[in-house]
Enzyme design. Structure first.
Site, PDB file in Angstrom:
ATOM      1  N   ILE A  23       0.799  -1.078  -0.099  1.00 60.92           N
ATOM      2  CA  ILE A  23       0.055  -0.013  -0.041  1.00 60.92           C
ATOM      3  C   ILE A  23       0.842   1.181   0.109  1.00 60.92           C
ATOM      4  O   ILE A  23       0.452   2.134  -0.514  1.00 60.92           O
ATOM      5  CB  ILE A  23      -0.906  -0.146   1.205  1.00 60.92           C
ATOM      6  CG1 ILE A  23      -1.907   1.097   1.129  1.00 60.92           C
ATOM      7  CG2 ILE A  23      -0.362   0.033   2.451  1.00 60.92           C
ATOM      8  CD1 ILE A  23      -3.072   0.893   2.190  1.00 60.92           C
ATOM      9  N   GLN A 117       6.051   5.731  16.643  1.00 61.27           N
ATOM     10  CA  GLN A 117       5.652   6.628  15.711  1.00 61.27           C
ATOM     11  C   GLN A 117       4.742   7.901  16.317  1.00 61.27           C
ATOM     12  O   GLN A 117       4.707   8.986  15.908  1.00 61.27           O
ATOM     13  CB  GLN A 117       4.772   6.031  14.458  1.00 61.27           C
ATOM     14  CG  GLN A 117       5.606   5.131  13.664  1.00 61.27           C
ATOM     15  CD  GLN A 117       5.050   4.508  12.690  1.00 61.27           C
ATOM     16  OE1 GLN A 117       3.719   4.727  12.354  1.00 61.27           O
ATOM     17  NE2 GLN A 117       5.574   3.472  12.291  1.00 61.27           N
ATOM     18  N   ASN A 223      -3.903  -2.266   9.924  1.00 58.38           N
ATOM     19  CA  ASN A 223      -4.907  -3.116  10.895  1.00 58.38           C
ATOM     20  C   ASN A 223      -4.204  -3.342  11.950  1.00 58.38           C
ATOM     21  O   ASN A 223      -2.943  -3.644  12.071  1.00 58.38           O
ATOM     22  CB  ASN A 223      -5.256  -4.218   9.832  1.00 58.38           C
ATOM     23  CG  ASN A 223      -6.298  -3.687   8.878  1.00 58.38           C
ATOM     24  OD1 ASN A 223      -6.968  -2.809   8.709  1.00 58.38           O
ATOM     25  ND2 ASN A 223      -6.092  -4.206   7.537  1.00 58.38           N
ATOM     26  N   ASP A 251     -13.984   0.137   3.076  1.00 57.35           N
ATOM     27  CA  ASP A 251     -15.323  -0.731   3.303  1.00 57.35           C
ATOM     28  C   ASP A 251     -16.409   0.023   2.792  1.00 57.35           C
ATOM     29  O   ASP A 251     -17.286  -0.519   2.081  1.00 57.35           O
ATOM     30  CB  ASP A 251     -15.555  -0.909   4.803  1.00 57.35           C
ATOM     31  CG  ASP A 251     -14.374  -1.357   5.715  1.00 57.35           C
ATOM     32  OD1 ASP A 251     -13.921  -2.679   5.102  1.00 57.35           O
ATOM     33  OD2 ASP A 251     -13.959  -0.921   6.360  1.00 57.35           O
ATOM     34  N   ARG A 254     -16.285  -0.232  -0.787  1.00 56.75           N
ATOM     35  CA  ARG A 254     -16.591  -1.658  -1.240  1.00 56.75           C
ATOM     36  C   ARG A 254     -18.125  -1.843  -1.318  1.00 56.75           C
ATOM     37  O   ARG A 254     -18.744  -2.345  -2.311  1.00 56.75           O
ATOM     38  CB  ARG A 254     -16.141  -2.621  -0.477  1.00 56.75           C
ATOM     39  CG  ARG A 254     -14.458  -2.852  -0.434  1.00 56.75           C
ATOM     40  CD  ARG A 254     -13.802  -3.620   0.721  1.00 56.75           C
ATOM     41  NE  ARG A 254     -12.430  -4.013   0.412  1.00 56.75           N
ATOM     42  CZ  ARG A 254     -11.738  -4.482   1.188  1.00 56.75           C
ATOM     43  NH1 ARG A 254     -11.890  -4.402   2.716  1.00 56.75           N
ATOM     44  NH2 ARG A 254     -10.306  -4.618   1.066  1.00 56.75           N
ATOM     45  N   HIS A 279     -13.351  -1.852  11.544  1.00 56.82           N
ATOM     46  CA  HIS A 279     -12.819  -2.446  10.375  1.00 56.82           C
ATOM     47  C   HIS A 279     -12.407  -3.745  10.427  1.00 56.82           C
ATOM     48  O   HIS A 279     -11.313  -4.209  10.421  1.00 56.82           O
ATOM     49  CB  HIS A 279     -11.768  -1.454   9.828  1.00 56.82           C
ATOM     50  CG  HIS A 279     -11.013  -1.859   8.553  1.00 56.82           C
ATOM     51  ND1 HIS A 279     -11.721  -2.171   7.265  1.00 56.82           N
ATOM     52  CD2 HIS A 279      -9.822  -2.348   8.239  1.00 56.82           C
ATOM     53  CE1 HIS A 279     -10.934  -2.599   6.365  1.00 56.82           C
ATOM     54  NE2 HIS A 279      -9.761  -2.605   6.862  1.00 56.82           N
ATOM     55  N   SER A 334      -5.067  -5.827  -0.320  1.00 54.24           N
ATOM     56  CA  SER A 334      -5.639  -5.116  -1.275  1.00 54.24           C
ATOM     57  C   SER A 334      -5.168  -3.563  -1.401  1.00 54.24           C
ATOM     58  O   SER A 334      -5.717  -2.611  -1.037  1.00 54.24           O
ATOM     59  CB  SER A 334      -7.270  -4.859  -1.061  1.00 54.24           C
ATOM     60  OG  SER A 334      -7.523  -4.496   0.184  1.00 54.24           O
TER      61      SER A 334
END
Length: 682
Positions: A23, A117, A223, A251, A254, A279, A334
């Site tokens: 990604i 982070q 995630n 989502d 989608r 999610h 994805s």
């Protein structure tokens, strides 16, 4: 950051983590192309990764792609350096969820990642107001000099700074009473929250002043995204909770894609679906308030689908499990649709949602719709001037209530698990405190994809990703293993499926195959890609000359008599503050230009997909829409009986024209003769 904060004269600093994940590689060109903040907003991309080699590879590709909006790239393994002065943060880096792995199984390792982070963001992200324009990021030396300025003047003059104090007093009163200029704020000592302090304020001309402050806006993609966002909030308490969000737009998109396919309408005609909650596989895709624009006006999705059983069962399950289905099909996450959705999320957050339309966003719950406060939960939201607001007053039926509560219960469990991991790991880590790129933003497209029987499943997987990305300009997708079906009525063809041989000869040979087997296609309508080498040359020169890549133009990619490629800078120019200069004069290093400026693959462990795809878009865009006035580009075209790379201009009608007087007969004849001989044309 309000939409009005965007300044075309000052780049926005965007931070993204973990560029070794797919990604990260997918979102980099989207950021650089202006997909997030618009086609006129310059950006600086801050990339963080633990793998310095991977960072170097992606930076090479970004430079090779010659993105005009990309003003700089900061590639580092140091979180503090990566977060310095950033305005927008996209958190990608975490342990990925592979097939068969649930979100909770990766929680512990992600806690430590987000700890480091978050600490860096808290300390180093931009803390200046973004009401109308971006404030310059000053270094610590500048800040110190400002704070000590009064003492320095006193030492130098032996008296106080009366003149500047009097002038500042006039400025203060004038702005307070008459108003601050549009796009400007000032510092003012005012009473707020029980005491006096200095704040950034704007004044409206009525004698009223308003505090105008904001911090970096953070989108968490990694995630389990909801709980990772919550972890980030805990580790960076100085960042307001409203500025930390997580990605459920994937989502949301989608769901739009599934509805549009079911009722056979364009995805852009469907709006106001809702993703509630986590999610994960417990999320609730809700269409009770969704509508479709039809020729006879807006209609509800439930009315048009006319199948409550499908909407309450298969539709929900498909959206919930879509990510797992793609991982199972591709053996990879994805990346394409996730990157596109992240751009959608930030664009709407910063620039605002359309009137009458809401989107789904994971935000901090304050108790809306009976959801426990303190969770990062996906709600329907509208955005304006950089602020999100939960859509209130929607009716929740009994079926929906049970779904909302179930996904909230999962988030409560994740939160407890995260906090237990946090307590266990904190001690160890506390010391380490398509979007219109080819033919323009208004041109709808139908994508026709062709591959062999062996790779046909890959096409179906890719079609899933395109559907999930919900690209507004994509009117349809045709995937085929039959060439006739794939080529029916196409206007533009991009041939990608030739095995790489490491040189350009295969490209030219393929053009001659096209000429042989597609005689009805005119030779002028068949070209091949040398824009990648052209862009690489621009990038190399801009690095050497220490200028932005968009300030360099008119290099030429030439072919030598052995069919290798070479860079000609004899006519190249660079725009400076003193006007245009030749590249040769500006670089002033003939040895480097002759020996070091050479075309190479700038090898990664895989092909240069990012810069090649970007260059192909550049090639087609300029060919069809035209080259800028006074600029030419390199293109493989047919001339003098053979194909070769030439400098061309394009007039916006789909016609290209070779620039005259670039090659004399003596130089060009042996090249053409050798190519003709090699192709049996002598």
């Amino acid at each position: 950051m309000a939409s009005s904060a965007l300044s075309h004269d000052m780049p926005v600093a965007i931070f993204a983590s973990a560029f070794f994940w797919e990604i990260g590689y997918a979102i980099a060109p989207m950021i650089a192309r202006g997909v997030i903040l618009g086609a006129n907003q310059p950006v600086i991309l801050h990339m963080l990764n633990t793998d310095a080699g991977a960072l170097k590879e992606v930076k090479m590709e970004l430079i090779n792609a010659a993105f005009p909006l990309l003003k700089d790239v900061v590639a580092t393994t140091d979180a503090k350096e990566a977060c310095e002065g950033v305005n927008v943060a996209v958190m990608i880096g975490s342990l990925p969820e592979n097939e068969g792995v649930e979100s909770k199984d990766v929680m512990s390792k992600n806690v430590s990642t987000f700890d480091a982070q978050a600490s860096a963001l808290k300390e180093h992200a931009d803390k200046n107001c973004k009401v109308e324009r971006l404030f310059a990021r000053f270094n610590s030396e500048f800040k110190t000099s400002v704070l000590q300025r009064d003492a320095a003047i006193f030492r130098a003059r032996k008296r106080s700074s009366a003149l500047s104090t009097a002038s500042s007093t006039c400025d203060h009163v004038r702005d307070w009473l008459l108003g601050t200029p549009e796009g400007t704020w000032v510092s003012m000592g005012i009473y707020f929250d029980g005491s006096y302090g200095s704040f950034l304020v704007i004044c409206d001309g009525t004698g009223e002043c308003f505090i105008a402050y904001n911090l970096a806006q953070v989108l968490v993609v990694a995630n389990p995204t909801n709980t990772n966002a919550l972890i980030l909030k805990e580790f960076a308490p100085s960042i307001p909770e409203k500025n930390i969000t997580c990605l459920t737009r994937l989502d949301h998109n989608r769901a739009l894609g599934q509805i549009s396919e079911r009722i056979n309408v364009h995805v852009g005609d469907v709006k106001n679906v809702i993703i509630w909650g986590n999610h994960s596989s417990t999320q609730y895709p809700d269409v009770n308030h969704a509508t479709v624009t039809t020729s006879s006006g807006e209609k509800s999705v439930r009315e048009l689908v006319a199948d409550d059983n499908w909407l309450n069962s298969e539709f929900i399950t498909t959206v919930q499990q879509r990510g797992a289905a793609i991982i199972k099909a591709r053996k990879l996450s994805s990346a394409l649709s996730a990157a596109s959705s992240a751009c959608d999320h930030i664009r709407d957050w910063v620039l605002g949602t359309l009137k009458g339309k809401w989107v789904s966003m994971g935000v901090y719950s304050g108790g809306s719709y009976g959801i426990q406060p303190g969770l990062i939960y996906s709600f329907p939201v509208t955005c304006e001037k950089g602020e999100w607001s939960i859509v209130q007053g929607l009716k929740i039926d009994e079926f929906s209530r049970s779904k909302l509560d179930a996904t909230a219960l999962e988030l409560i469990g994740e939160k407890a698990l995260a906090y237990s991991c946090y307590r266990g790991n904190r001690q160890c880590y506390c010391s380490n405190d398509c979007k219109g790129l080819m033919l323009g933003a208004n041109q709808p497209v139908i994508l026709r994809m062709l591959d062999t029987d062996n790779n046909y499943e890959a096409l179906k997987e890719f079609e899933m990703e395109l559907s999930d990305a919900a690209f507004p300009l994509l009117e349809g997708v045709v995937d085929a293993k039959d060439a006739k079906k794939a080529c029916k009525d196409v206007n533009v063809a991009v041939m990608i499926d030739v095995e790489s041989t490491g040189g350009c000869e295969s490209s030219k040979s393929e053009e001659h195959q096209w000429e042989k087997f597609a005689r009805s296609i005119q030779q002028k309508n068949i070209t091949y890609l040398t824009r990648l080498e052209h862009n690489r040359a621009l990038g190399r020169i801009s690095e050497k000359a220490e200028v932005h890549v968009s300030d360099v133009k008119n290099v030429i990619i030439r072919e030598n008599d052995d069919s290798t490629l070479n860079v000609d800078v004899d006519h190249a120019i660079v725009t400076t503050s003193n006007g245009e200069k030749s590249v040769k004069a500006h670089v002033a290093d003939d040895r480097w230009l002759k020996s070091k400026l050479h075309i190479n693959s700038r090898t990664r462990k895989r092909s240069s997909a990012l810069s090649t795809a970007s260059s192909a878009c550049d090639h087609v865009r300029d060919w069809l829409l035209g080259t800028p006035e006074g600029t030419w580009v390199s293109m493989g075209v047919y001339s003098g009986g053979s194909y070769g790379s030439f400098p061309v201009t394009c007039d916006g009608t789909g016609e290209w024209c070779i620039k005259g007087m670039m090659f004399d007969e003596t130089t060009q004849k042996p090249i053409v003769d050798k190519k003709k001989k090699a192709l049996g044309r002598s």
